[in-house]
Design a protein around this motif. Structure first.
Motif, short mmCIF file in Angstrom:
data_model
loop_
_atom_site.label_atom_id
_atom_site.label_comp_id
_atom_site.label_asym_id
_atom_site.label_seq_id
_atom_site.Cartn_x
_atom_site.Cartn_y
_atom_site.Cartn_z
N VAL A 1 0.83 -1.21 0.00
CA VAL A 1 0.00 0.00 0.00
C VAL A 1 0.86 1.25 0.00
CG1 VAL A 1 -1.76 -1.22 1.35
CG2 VAL A 1 -0.19 0.33 2.53
N ALA A 2 0.26 2.35 -0.46
CA ALA A 2 0.89 3.67 -0.38
C ALA A 2 -0.15 4.63 0.16
CB ALA A 2 1.34 4.13 -1.77
N GLY A 3 0.31 5.68 0.85
CA GLY A 3 -0.64 6.65 1.39
C GLY A 3 0.05 7.78 2.12
N LEU B 1 -2.98 0.84 -3.84
CA LEU B 1 -2.64 -0.53 -3.41
C LEU B 1 -2.24 -1.29 -4.65
CD1 LEU B 1 -5.83 0.10 -2.23
CD2 LEU B 1 -5.21 -1.82 -0.80
N VAL B 2 -1.33 -2.23 -4.50
CA VAL B 2 -0.95 -3.05 -5.65
C VAL B 2 -0.57 -4.45 -5.14
CG1 VAL B 2 1.35 -1.97 -5.63
CG2 VAL B 2 0.62 -3.27 -7.63
N GLU B 3 -1.05 -5.46 -5.84
CA GLU B 3 -0.82 -6.84 -5.41
C GLU B 3 0.50 -7.37 -5.99
OE1 GLU B 3 -2.40 -8.49 -3.18
OE2 GLU B 3 -1.65 -10.50 -3.44
N LYS B 4 1.36 -7.79 -5.09
CA LYS B 4 2.62 -8.47 -5.43
C LYS B 4 3.46 -7.73 -6.48
CE LYS B 4 1.13 -12.96 -3.80
NZ LYS B 4 -0.26 -12.83 -3.41
N PRO B 5 3.79 -6.45 -6.23
CA PRO B 5 4.63 -5.73 -7.18
C PRO B 5 6.10 -6.14 -7.05
CG PRO B 5 4.22 -4.36 -5.27
CD PRO B 5 3.43 -5.64 -5.05
#
Ligand code: G1P
Length: 295
Positions: free
Chosen positions: A169-171, A191-195
């Motif tokens: 996640v980023a925020g 949010l990004v899954e498995k980067p």
């Protein structure tokens, strides 16, 4: 409110043991992993039932959470009332089952419980991650209450080279001074899954505890496949973020015990034994000289 516990996986990382026993029923000390998770969920004020997403391949899960009058009777007759009580407790927990018979992903697993949660916010607790002691859910509920009932996800800093194993996640920090410090709260921006590490926006990983708005169920219903060809919960949360504010609560990764592989499960048992008065002495005695290997 309901708590969804996805537990339909085949436990391939635990074969051949999982040929005979579902990985969720492997013990952490004397209780199956999943009972620790169910009890954590039911400990939260307002949660009245745990919905386990199982597969029909694993009827032993339902059997475990069913009453066992014959065993209880035997224990009572032999003066083992305390044990009978433990057996009874496991059979009386408010647990319901829904099914995911194809391994189509975490998002798909959560969707199977849609009719059980209705229009209420709900928790998701991954079935192979145990948080002993107080759990993370009360703190998540407090963050949600402070932000108008928004969805909250627990995250913890991980080694940046391992982002490909997690949802990241980023925020923007809205509570606390350091985004890596437990207790910090971020208003999510992505949010990004498995980067892969090169493209990961941060090294804050989703650790398996979610408090979610019911709207995510509608999004999951038409969610396409993502990382690994699976229907990912993270991808539906990306779409939820376009509609609603969402927050991440930073937790101490060491508060939780991953039981998903033989090595992490063994470590989880060791850590439980080290914190259990009834087991500690026997644990060290049994380890003998090997106890010195524990740093
Ligand atoms: C799932 C989630 C991922 C999260 C992880 C935590 O992945 O999709 O976002 O970080 O659980 O364990 P899985 O471990 O099922 O591949």
């Amino acid at each position: 409110m309901k708590a969804i516990i996805p537990a339909a996986g085949l436990g391939t990382r635990f074969l051949p043991a999982t040929k005979g026993v579902p990985k969720e029923l492997l013990p952490l000390l004397s209780k199956p992993v999943i009972q620790h998770v169910v009890e954590e969920a039911l400990d939260v004020e307002g949660v009245d039932a745990a919905i386990i997403v199982n597969s029909h391949e694993k009827p032993m899960l339902e059997a475990y959470f069913s009453p066992a009058p014959k065993l209880e009777g035997f224990l009572e007759e032999h003066g083992k009332g305390a044990l009978a009580e433990k057996v009874r407790e496991a059979g009386e927990l408010p647990v319901a089952f829904v099914y995911q018979d194809e391994p189509l992903g975490l998002g798909h697993a959560v969707l199977q419980a849609a009719s059980e949660v209705g229009e209420e916010p709900f928790f998701v607790l991954l079935g192979d991650y145990v948080v002993p002691a107080h759990g993370m859910s009360p703190a998540m509920a407090a963050v949600s209450a402070a932000h108008g009932g928004a969805s909250v996800i627990c995250v913890a800093p991980v080694d940046p080279s391992t982002t490909g194993r997690w949802g990241i996640v980023a925020g923007d920090l809205v509570e606390g001074a350091d985004p890596d410090a437990p207790g910090a709260v971020l208003k999510l921006s992505g949010l990004v899954e498995k980067p892969a590490p090169e493209v990961a926006p941060t090294h804050l990983a989703i650790v398996g505890r979610y408090l979610l708005s019911p709207r995510v169920m509608g999004l999951l219903a038409d969610q396409g496949t993502g990382a690994g060809g699976e229907i990912q919960l993270t991808d539906a949360l990306v779409r939820l973020l376009a509609e609603e504010e969402m927050f991440a609560l930073v937790v101490d990764g060491r508060d939780g015990l991953d039981t998903g592989t033989p090595a992490t499960w063994a470590a989880a048992n060791a850590r439980m034994a080290l914190h259990d008065e009834g087991s500690l002495e026997a644990f060290f005695e049994e380890l003998g000289d090997d106890a010195q290997l524990i740093p």
